[in-house]
Write a protein that holds these residues in place. Structure first.
Motif, PDB file in Angstrom:
ATOM      1  N   ARG A 127      -2.050   0.394 -10.338  1.00 14.06           N
ATOM      2  CA  ARG A 127      -0.487  -0.226  -9.870  1.00 14.06           C
ATOM      3  C   ARG A 127       0.016  -1.278  -9.097  1.00 14.06           C
ATOM      4  NH1 ARG A 127       3.116   4.202  -9.623  1.00 14.06           N
ATOM      5  NH2 ARG A 127       4.866   2.420 -10.113  1.00 14.06           N
ATOM      6  N   HIS A 128       0.454  -2.489 -10.535  1.00 16.56           N
ATOM      7  CA  HIS A 128       0.570  -3.085  -9.216  1.00 16.56           C
ATOM      8  C   HIS A 128       2.519  -2.663  -8.570  1.00 16.56           C
ATOM      9  CE1 HIS A 128      -2.355  -5.966  -9.319  1.00 16.56           C
ATOM     10  NE2 HIS A 128      -2.921  -4.936  -9.778  1.00 16.56           N
ATOM     11  N   LEU A 129       2.875  -2.773  -7.456  1.00 14.28           N
ATOM     12  CA  LEU A 129       4.126  -2.559  -6.846  1.00 14.28           C
ATOM     13  C   LEU A 129       4.295  -3.938  -6.938  1.00 14.28           C
ATOM     14  CD1 LEU A 129       3.825   0.862  -5.486  1.00 14.28           C
ATOM     15  CD2 LEU A 129       4.370   0.551  -7.694  1.00 14.28           C
ATOM     16  N   ILE A 130       5.699  -4.160  -7.122  1.00 17.40           N
ATOM     17  CA  ILE A 130       5.552  -5.892  -7.207  1.00 17.40           C
ATOM     18  C   ILE A 130       7.332  -5.498  -6.175  1.00 17.40           C
ATOM     19  CG2 ILE A 130       6.376  -8.241  -7.289  1.00 17.40           C
ATOM     20  CD1 ILE A 130       3.141  -6.857  -7.673  1.00 17.40           C
ATOM     21  N   LEU A 131       7.478  -5.628  -4.860  1.00 19.48           N
ATOM     22  CA  LEU A 131       8.848  -4.900  -4.290  1.00 19.48           C
ATOM     23  C   LEU A 131      10.281  -6.074  -3.961  1.00 19.48           C
ATOM     24  CD1 LEU A 131       7.560  -3.635  -0.641  1.00 19.48           C
ATOM     25  CD2 LEU A 131       7.453  -2.944  -3.307  1.00 19.48           C
ATOM     26  N   PRO A 179       0.741  -7.755   2.157  1.00 17.03           N
ATOM     27  CA  PRO A 179      -0.191  -6.807   1.305  1.00 17.03           C
ATOM     28  C   PRO A 179      -0.484  -5.681   1.439  1.00 17.03           C
ATOM     29  CG  PRO A 179      -0.807  -8.796   1.577  1.00 17.03           C
ATOM     30  CD  PRO A 179      -0.120  -8.792   2.382  1.00 17.03           C
ATOM     31  N   ALA A 180      -0.719  -4.450   0.857  1.00 21.43           N
ATOM     32  CA  ALA A 180      -1.013  -3.431   0.945  1.00 21.43           C
ATOM     33  C   ALA A 180      -1.600  -2.924  -0.100  1.00 21.43           C
ATOM     34  CB  ALA A 180       0.194  -2.260   1.388  1.00 21.43           C
ATOM     35  N   ILE A 181      -3.197  -2.349   0.293  1.00 20.75           N
ATOM     36  CA  ILE A 181      -4.019  -1.588  -0.842  1.00 20.75           C
ATOM     37  C   ILE A 181      -3.922  -0.308  -0.538  1.00 20.75           C
ATOM     38  CG2 ILE A 181      -6.234  -1.964  -2.343  1.00 20.75           C
ATOM     39  CD1 ILE A 181      -6.045  -5.120  -1.490  1.00 20.75           C
ATOM     40  N   VAL A 182      -3.580   0.101  -2.074  1.00 18.92           N
ATOM     41  CA  VAL A 182      -3.575   2.062  -1.654  1.00 18.92           C
ATOM     42  C   VAL A 182      -4.333   2.426  -1.820  1.00 18.92           C
ATOM     43  CG1 VAL A 182      -1.993   3.947  -0.953  1.00 18.92           C
ATOM     44  CG2 VAL A 182      -0.896   1.707  -0.561  1.00 18.92           C
ATOM     45  N   VAL A 183      -4.915   3.579  -1.925  1.00 19.83           N
ATOM     46  CA  VAL A 183      -6.839   3.951  -2.633  1.00 19.83           C
ATOM     47  C   VAL A 183      -6.443   5.851  -2.589  1.00 19.83           C
ATOM     48  CG1 VAL A 183      -8.524   3.864  -2.826  1.00 19.83           C
ATOM     49  CG2 VAL A 183      -8.567   1.995  -1.960  1.00 19.83           C
ATOM     50  N   VAL A 219      -5.974   2.858  -7.576  1.00 20.28           N
ATOM     51  CA  VAL A 219      -5.913   1.593  -6.671  1.00 20.28           C
ATOM     52  C   VAL A 219      -4.792   1.519  -6.902  1.00 20.28           C
ATOM     53  CG1 VAL A 219      -7.163  -0.252  -6.155  1.00 20.28           C
ATOM     54  CG2 VAL A 219      -8.834   1.173  -6.145  1.00 20.28           C
ATOM     55  N   TRP A 220      -3.308   0.962  -6.374  1.00 22.12           N
ATOM     56  CA  TRP A 220      -2.267   0.508  -6.013  1.00 22.12           C
ATOM     57  C   TRP A 220      -2.348  -0.914  -5.281  1.00 22.12           C
ATOM     58  CZ3 TRP A 220       2.670   4.248  -6.051  1.00 22.12           C
ATOM     59  CH2 TRP A 220       1.791   5.147  -6.809  1.00 22.12           C
TER      60      TRP A 220
END
Length: 120
Positions: free
Chosen positions: A26-30, A89-93, A10-11
């Protein structure tokens, strides 16, 4: 958490203005790179040579920790782009499924799990 167990990875892709709750791999903080750039540019003189020297000094003083933070920030942007994320925000699985606009990881994963169960 049962919904988290169904997802192998999960990102969270977001920025500092759109907090997301829950655990992720992972947390991607743009906007992390922009924040770092602003810190490096804070209170610089108008003289380009002096400003450049001060930034170089700040980079040197930041050492490997600052280098790591800069690398992580730009890698997050590249990773979000490579995933095709278009909104936050987006949550990617599993680097395959995405839920936009959701700020709770567990709810997003549950929605994706529900979708997966209905698809052959």
């Amino acid at each position: 958490m049962a919904t988290r167990a169904a997802a192998s990875e999960v990102w969270v892709v977001t920025d500092s203005h759109h907090p997301v709750l829950g655990q992720a791999d992972r947390h991607l903080i743009l906007d992390a790179a922009a924040v770092l750039e602003a810190e490096l540019a804070d209170n610089l003189p108008t003289d380009p040579e002096r400003a450049s020297a001060i930034v170089q000094q700040r980079l040197k003083l930041g050492g490997t920790d600052l280098q790591r933070r800069i690398g992580t920030a730009y890698q997050g942007i590249a990773d979000a782009w490579s995933l095709g994320v278009t909104k936050i925000p987006a949550i990617v699985v599993d680097r395959r499924y995405v839920v936009y606009g959701e700020t709770d990881v567990a709810r997003a994963v549950a929605r994706i799990d529900q979708y997966r169960r209905t698809q052959p």
